[in-house]
Enzyme design. Structure first.
Site, mmCIF file in Angstrom:
data_model
loop_
_atom_site.group_PDB
_atom_site.id
_atom_site.type_symbol
_atom_site.label_atom_id
_atom_site.label_comp_id
_atom_site.label_asym_id
_atom_site.label_seq_id
_atom_site.Cartn_x
_atom_site.Cartn_y
_atom_site.Cartn_z
ATOM 1 N N LYS A 103 82.390 2.535 4.663
ATOM 2 C CA LYS A 103 82.887 3.106 5.923
ATOM 3 C C LYS A 103 83.063 4.618 5.789
ATOM 4 O O LYS A 103 82.722 5.380 6.692
ATOM 5 C CB LYS A 103 84.206 2.423 6.313
ATOM 6 C CG LYS A 103 83.977 1.010 6.840
ATOM 7 C CD LYS A 103 85.229 0.157 6.850
ATOM 8 C CE LYS A 103 84.816 -1.298 7.119
ATOM 9 N NZ LYS A 103 85.899 -2.257 6.920
ATOM 10 N N GLN A 152 92.174 -2.355 5.937
ATOM 11 C CA GLN A 152 91.215 -3.293 5.348
ATOM 12 C C GLN A 152 91.906 -4.626 5.022
ATOM 13 O O GLN A 152 92.935 -4.637 4.349
ATOM 14 C CB GLN A 152 90.599 -2.670 4.084
ATOM 15 C CG GLN A 152 89.497 -3.484 3.467
ATOM 16 C CD GLN A 152 88.264 -3.601 4.362
ATOM 17 O OE1 GLN A 152 87.796 -2.635 4.930
ATOM 18 N NE2 GLN A 152 87.741 -4.816 4.485
ATOM 19 N N ASP A 166 89.222 -1.682 15.396
ATOM 20 C CA ASP A 166 88.752 -3.017 15.015
ATOM 21 C C ASP A 166 88.794 -3.979 16.210
ATOM 22 O O ASP A 166 88.134 -5.016 16.214
ATOM 23 C CB ASP A 166 89.657 -3.583 13.913
ATOM 24 C CG ASP A 166 88.950 -3.689 12.579
ATOM 25 O OD1 ASP A 166 87.707 -3.680 12.577
ATOM 26 O OD2 ASP A 166 89.641 -3.796 11.552
#
Ligand code: NAP
Length: 295
Positions: free
Chosen positions: A54, A98, A121
């Site tokens: 990322k 994460q 997200d």
């Protein structure tokens, strides 16, 4: 005739080029640099790889990137304090924590603490609810990537019988919601199957578009699909390792057999996988534009 291969690698590349231009444009015209922060707790090797990817993609596209690596024994209180700080930081438009988090941390509470405007997200209940009522700010990354694979491969979604195998909150349910929307690139008739579904083949054989996110290697066999189906295989299953230590992966679909009947199919790897990070970048750009009143 064997199926057309829908290459997520190629489509992701195409979208990243578009994003790169968009990012350069907002920087030049509005002095706006989209910012993404990743928060990693602990030393899980797979998570470290994902966070690294990322970060690398952010840099390549011109997104400002920050990374917070916290020790595995970080308290929930400290993690929530960091999220609070990032929620207030104007350089940061997207916050990604994460998963999975260490067991002593309540994942739900942490995800709920992220400002929904920075929830790139798309997992915060506000964003899940907005998608449900057809007014999404952000689409969750993997399902959004699936929709883009279909659209950009010229697959007709409107009116299609879409069958989804799997009902998780991160793939099955949101892709069902996305393709059910009353808007372009959606308007499908959607069926969702799971482990309690009776006679799975009855459903999968009806599919014009079959999306499989079960996490079961090669669970979908050729006798379970009709000729001309379009197959999106989300599954990532590790079968073993090569002598050189490279992971041997397969999807949830028996690719070699199903490709002989399908009109189009995604491979594993190289299908849905490359799209997920790309859509995260797209959401970060959108978050920055929304924050600046440009979208
Ligand atoms: P998950 O949370 O484990 O959910 C799996 C779903 O599949 C559940 O709803 C389960 O039903 C259903 N299921 C399992 N076996 C089934 C069977 N034999 N018949 C019918 N339904 C079945 O998994 P997930 O997080 O959605 O992920 C699914 C797969 O996609 C995994 O392989 C994962 O690694 C992969 N994935 C890939 C990406 C990517 O970027 N490429 C992103 C996310 C996930 P119940 O609800 O009844 O248990």
């Amino acid at each position: 005739m064997p199926a057309e291969i829908i290459s997520g690698t190629e489509i992701a590349k195409e979208i990243r080029e578009e994003l790169k231009q968009e990012i350069a444009e907002v920087k030049e015209k509005h002095n706006l640099v989209p910012g993404l922060v990743t928060v990693l707790v602990g030393e899980d090797p797979a998570s470290q790889v994902y966070v690294g990817q990322k970060e690398k993609t952010s840099h390549a596209l011109g997104i400002y990137s920050e990374r917070h690596d916290l020790p595995a024994d970080t308290t929930q209180e400290d993690l929530l304090a960091l999220i609070d700080k990032l929620n207030k930081d104007p350089k940061i438009h997207g916050i990604l924590v994460q998963l999975p988090l260490p067991k002593h941390i309540n994942e739900t509470e942490v995800l709920y603490a992220i400002d929904p405007k920075k929830d790139v997200d798309g997992f915060h209940p506000v964003n899940v609810g907005k998608l449900m009522i057809g007014e999404p700010d952000y689409l969750p990354c993997t399902p959004h990537g699936i929709q883009q694979l279909l659209i950009r491969s010229g697959v007709k979604i409107e009116g299609a019988e879409v069958v989804i195998v799997g009902r998780s909150n991160i793939v099955g349910k949101p892709i069902a919601n996305i393709l059910l929307q009353k808007r372009e690139g959606a308007n499908a008739t959607v069926t969702v199957c799971h482990t309690r579904s009776k006679d799975m083949s009855f459903h999968t054989k009806r599919a014009d578009i079959l999306i499989v996110a079960a996490g079961r290697p090669k669970a979908i066999t050729a006798d379970m699909v009709k000729d001309g189906v379009v197959v999106i295989d989300v599954g990532v299953n590790q079968l073993g390792e090569t002598p050189e230590g490279k992971r041997i992966l397969c999807g949830d679909v028996d690719f070699d057999a199903v490709k002989e009947k399908a009109k189009a199919i995604t491979p594993v790897p190289g299908g849905v996988g490359p799209m997920t990070i790309t859509m995260l970048m797209m959401n970060t750009v959108r978050a920055a534009k929304l924050a600046a009143g440009l979208d």
